[in-house]
Structures are given as structure tokens and as C-alpha cells.
Design a protein around this motif. Structure first.
Motif, PDB file in Angstrom:
ATOM      1  N   TYR A 198      11.474   1.683  -0.196  1.00  0.00           N
ATOM      2  CA  TYR A 198      10.877   2.995  -0.418  1.00  0.00           C
ATOM      3  C   TYR A 198       9.392   2.978  -0.035  1.00  0.00           C
ATOM      4  O   TYR A 198       8.917   3.843   0.713  1.00  0.00           O
ATOM      5  CB  TYR A 198      11.038   3.374  -1.884  1.00  0.00           C
ATOM      6  N   LEU A 199       8.683   1.978  -0.522  1.00  0.00           N
ATOM      7  CA  LEU A 199       7.262   1.884  -0.228  1.00  0.00           C
ATOM      8  C   LEU A 199       7.012   1.505   1.230  1.00  0.00           C
ATOM      9  O   LEU A 199       6.037   1.970   1.843  1.00  0.00           O
ATOM     10  CB  LEU A 199       6.599   0.871  -1.165  1.00  0.00           C
ATOM     11  N   THR A 247       7.296   4.880   2.972  1.00  0.00           N
ATOM     12  CA  THR A 247       6.405   5.980   2.623  1.00  0.00           C
ATOM     13  C   THR A 247       4.919   5.647   2.754  1.00  0.00           C
ATOM     14  O   THR A 247       4.133   6.480   3.219  1.00  0.00           O
ATOM     15  CB  THR A 247       6.679   6.462   1.186  1.00  0.00           C
ATOM     16  N   LEU A 248       4.517   4.447   2.347  1.00  0.00           N
ATOM     17  CA  LEU A 248       3.082   4.134   2.362  1.00  0.00           C
ATOM     18  C   LEU A 248       2.488   4.155   3.765  1.00  0.00           C
ATOM     19  O   LEU A 248       1.419   4.759   3.984  1.00  0.00           O
ATOM     20  CB  LEU A 248       2.814   2.791   1.681  1.00  0.00           C
ATOM     21  N   VAL A 295       2.055   7.791   4.869  1.00  0.00           N
ATOM     22  CA  VAL A 295       0.914   8.467   4.257  1.00  0.00           C
ATOM     23  C   VAL A 295      -0.394   7.947   4.835  1.00  0.00           C
ATOM     24  O   VAL A 295      -1.293   8.736   5.190  1.00  0.00           O
ATOM     25  CB  VAL A 295       0.940   8.276   2.724  1.00  0.00           C
ATOM     26  N   VAL A 326       2.571  14.562  -1.403  1.00  0.00           N
ATOM     27  CA  VAL A 326       3.730  13.766  -1.792  1.00  0.00           C
ATOM     28  C   VAL A 326       4.424  14.509  -2.925  1.00  0.00           C
ATOM     29  O   VAL A 326       3.859  14.652  -4.016  1.00  0.00           O
ATOM     30  CB  VAL A 326       3.320  12.351  -2.243  1.00  0.00           C
ATOM     31  N   ASN A 337       9.008   7.992  -8.753  1.00  0.00           N
ATOM     32  CA  ASN A 337       8.619   7.596  -7.401  1.00  0.00           C
ATOM     33  C   ASN A 337       7.194   8.029  -7.075  1.00  0.00           C
ATOM     34  O   ASN A 337       6.503   7.394  -6.264  1.00  0.00           O
ATOM     35  CB  ASN A 337       9.604   8.167  -6.383  1.00  0.00           C
ATOM     36  N   ILE A 396       4.281   5.502  -5.423  1.00  0.00           N
ATOM     37  CA  ILE A 396       3.453   5.771  -4.251  1.00  0.00           C
ATOM     38  C   ILE A 396       1.974   5.815  -4.628  1.00  0.00           C
ATOM     39  O   ILE A 396       1.126   5.252  -3.923  1.00  0.00           O
ATOM     40  CB  ILE A 396       3.894   7.088  -3.578  1.00  0.00           C
ATOM     41  N   ARG A 397       1.672   6.454  -5.732  1.00  0.00           N
ATOM     42  CA  ARG A 397       0.272   6.536  -6.158  1.00  0.00           C
ATOM     43  C   ARG A 397      -0.314   5.139  -6.375  1.00  0.00           C
ATOM     44  O   ARG A 397      -1.413   4.827  -5.917  1.00  0.00           O
ATOM     45  CB  ARG A 397       0.151   7.368  -7.430  1.00  0.00           C
ATOM     46  N   LEU A 426      -0.786   3.229  -3.054  1.00  0.00           N
ATOM     47  CA  LEU A 426      -1.881   3.698  -2.201  1.00  0.00           C
ATOM     48  C   LEU A 426      -3.242   3.224  -2.682  1.00  0.00           C
ATOM     49  O   LEU A 426      -4.190   3.143  -1.893  1.00  0.00           O
ATOM     50  CB  LEU A 426      -1.870   5.235  -2.142  1.00  0.00           C
ATOM     51  N   ALA A 467      -5.086   7.094  -2.818  1.00  0.00           N
ATOM     52  CA  ALA A 467      -4.349   8.117  -3.553  1.00  0.00           C
ATOM     53  C   ALA A 467      -5.203   9.349  -3.825  1.00  0.00           C
ATOM     54  O   ALA A 467      -4.689  10.469  -3.938  1.00  0.00           O
ATOM     55  CB  ALA A 467      -3.822   7.546  -4.871  1.00  0.00           C
ATOM     56  N   VAL A 515       5.645  14.072   2.161  1.00  0.00           N
ATOM     57  CA  VAL A 515       6.824  13.337   1.707  1.00  0.00           C
ATOM     58  C   VAL A 515       7.520  14.234   0.694  1.00  0.00           C
ATOM     59  O   VAL A 515       6.932  14.565  -0.345  1.00  0.00           O
ATOM     60  CB  VAL A 515       6.454  11.990   1.052  1.00  0.00           C
TER      61      VAL A 515
END
Length: 319
Positions: A30-31, A34-35, A38, A50, A56, A60-61, A64, A68, A107
């Protein structure tokens, strides 16, 4: 090649809109998907949002770190509990708030484990309609799908609603050969399952006010709070007015309790031909045409079936 650079398969190569599905099997994948997405967008100076479920969102926060602070975070479980609200209330709300011509990256995760069948059907239609809602827009919307916790038909639907798919573990990208969003919208436009209807109210133009009062009274009897009764009355008024103006001049209103919700259903003889009706933000200059949009914004779930024989709109309000 990064997600923001991937081709959109059957969509015209000149279309600036990119809409990939991200398939992931665990938090690492997942990361991994997504990371970089972003961070690449931030490095390019693009506004980033996001909108994913809270658990989730935290992943992500935290991943980042200091970056973030430059991202707008939205809890999709709250903002997107009604999938019909996501395009106007989340995606377009963010994109339209940017200066004209600005490319945005989002996202968006509308499908998660625990969505019921009625919610899921609305989610699939939402994912298919994003392609029309953003066609020609400078935007990339990455949609994660949990391959461990979702049934095979959910992953198959993701292939049909996204022109490009990305494998979270490998980062491999490919065009979806199953991409057919219009077919998906039609396939999920099925008659709604029968329900144990409560009292029904037949309305015409002269009785629109009575229909609203009927809904408010039934909502109180079925346990809605005062605030939610106001939302129910508003939705009923908008739907009934649409029936009178566009649905043959009359309709039938029914309300009942179901699984912790009050359900409101309006049937009429109209045929809604615009799949994006109720999913476009209304401009300040627009006169009328806000009825279905208002219903999507206040209800916890909206389902609809429309055809030459008539239209049924069913909306849920949590008790």
C-alpha cells in the motif's frame, strides 16, 4: 515510469486525465504504491489530496513525515459513506478549488472491506463515472484496492472501471483490457431489491408539502433525530419535486426501517438519461438542477434504478 506518467489504455492519449487502480496485498505494498505517487506530485508542485479510510489515512500520513503538511487528508469513511457524494463533495470539491489549469493528484479509496452489497454497487458505479466526470481535466486519481480482503468480482470490477492498473508490490503498470465503464454503469443499473415497505403516500404537485410532512412524521416515528429528520424532509422534497417536474407529474413515496436506518423511496414514471445527474457540483450561476445533488450530499447512501418504465430512488438515513 511513475503512476502520473502512465498511459490510460483505451482513453485517447491526449486526454490529461489519468485514473489507475492500485492493487495491494499488505501495508508495505500500500505504501509502496501511494507514497511515491504523493511525493512525485508534490515535487511537481501539484496540489495533493488523500481520501481513504481512517486507518489507511494514518499509514500515509505517518509514511510521509514532514511532507504530510502539504497534503489535504480526508477520511473517506465519513466523507464518502455515500459513494454518490464522492465526486461532487470530495474529488471535484478539491480539484475545483485549485486555480484553473492546475493539475491535481488524488488518492481516493471508496471501496473497503465491510461495505455492504447496496453500498458496493453504488461504489462501482461511482468508479465508472469518475472517467466521465474528469474527462479532459488535468488530474490523476489513484484508487487503491486490497486484494487480500476483497472478493474476486471486486477486483474484476476494478479492471473494468480503471483504464490502467498498478501492482503495488512490483510497481508494474499495465493497460486494462477489461476497461468498459459504460458497461459497468449499465450492469449495475438493476431494479432495487424488494423491501418490506411501510406506509406509502401518493403525491402530485398540489400535495408536495404534504409529502414532506409525511416523511418527517414517519422519520420521527421510526426513530430519526431532529437533525436527521430535517435531512430526510429535504431529500423527500427534492425527490418529489423532481418527480412532479420530470417524472410524469406524480410519484409514490414510501418509508420504512431497515438495519439501523430509515429508508426513503420515491418512484415515478420518469427516465433519467444522464448517469452523472446528482454528481456534478452546482455552479453559483446555475438555476435549478440541484435536487439529486442535495440528496447525495445529505443521505448516508443513495441507490437508483432508471429505465423507460420509470425511476426509483432509494436513500438511507442512519438512526
Amino acid at each position: 515510469m511513475s503512476v502520473t506518467e502512465c498511459r490510460t489504455g483505451p482513453l485517447p492519449a491526449v486526454d490529461p486525465f489519468v485514473h489507475p487502480a492500485l492493487f495491494y496485498a499488505d501495508a508495505h505494498e500500500y505504501l509502496a504504491g501511494t507514497l511515491p505517487f504523493v511525493r512525485d506530485a508534490l515535487a511537481a508542485g501539484e496540489p495533493v489530496a488523500v481520501a481513504v479510510p481512517a486507518e489507511n489515512l494514518a499509514l500515509i500520513r505517518d509514511g510521509l513525515g514532514a511532507d504530510a503538511g502539504a497534503v489535504q487528508f480526508v477520511d473517506m469513511r465519513e466523507a464518502g459513506r455515500n459513494p454518490g457524494r464522492i465526486i461532487p463533495g470530495v474529488l471535484r470539491a478539491f480539484a475545483d478549488a485549485q486555480p484553473p489549469g492546475t493539475r491535481v493528484s488524488i488518492v481516493g479509496e471508496p471501496v473497503w472491506a465491510g461495505r455492504g452489497p447496496a453500498e458496493y454497487a453504488a461504489c462501482v458505479q461511482h468508479e465508472a463515472l469518475i472517467n466521465d466526470a474528469f474527462r479532459g481535466r488535468e488530474a490523476t486519481i489513484l484508487c487503491p484496492y486490497d486484494t487480500r480482503r476483497q472478493a474476486p468480482h471486486v477486483i474484476a470490477d476494478a479492471h473494468a472501471t480503471h483504464p490502467t492498473v498498478v501492482r503495488g508490490g512490483s510497481g508494474r503498470q499495465e493497460s486494462s483490457r477489461a476497461y468498459a465503464p459504460a458497461d459497468v454503469v449499465a450492469r449495475y443499473n438493476q431494479p432495487l431489491p424488494s423491501a418490506a415497505h411501510g406506509p406509502a403516500f401518493r403525491f402530485e404537485e398540489e400535495s408536495l408539502g404534504d409529502a414532506r410532512h409525511f416523511a418527517a412524521d414517519e422519520g420521527a416515528r421510526l426513530g430519526l433525530t431532529s437533525a436527521r429528520r430535517g435531512d430526510l424532509a429535504l431529500a423527500t422534497a427534492e425527490l418529489a419535486t423532481n418527480s412532479v417536474v420530470h417524472g410524469g407529474g406524480s410519484g409514490t413515496l414510501a418509508l420504512w426501517a431497515e438495519d439501523g436506518h430509515v429508508v426513503c423511496e420515491v418512484r415515478d414514471r420518469g427516465h433519467l438519461t444522464d448517469p452523472l445527474a446528482g454528481r456534478r457540483p452546482a455552479s453559483r450561476e446555475q438555476r435549478g438542477g440541484r435536487g439529486l445533488l442535495m440528496v447525495n450530499l445529505v443521505a448516508d447512501l443513495v441507490r437508483m434504478h432508471t429505465g423507460p418504465g420509470g425511476t426509483t430512488v432509494r436513500c438511507w438515513f442512519a438512526r
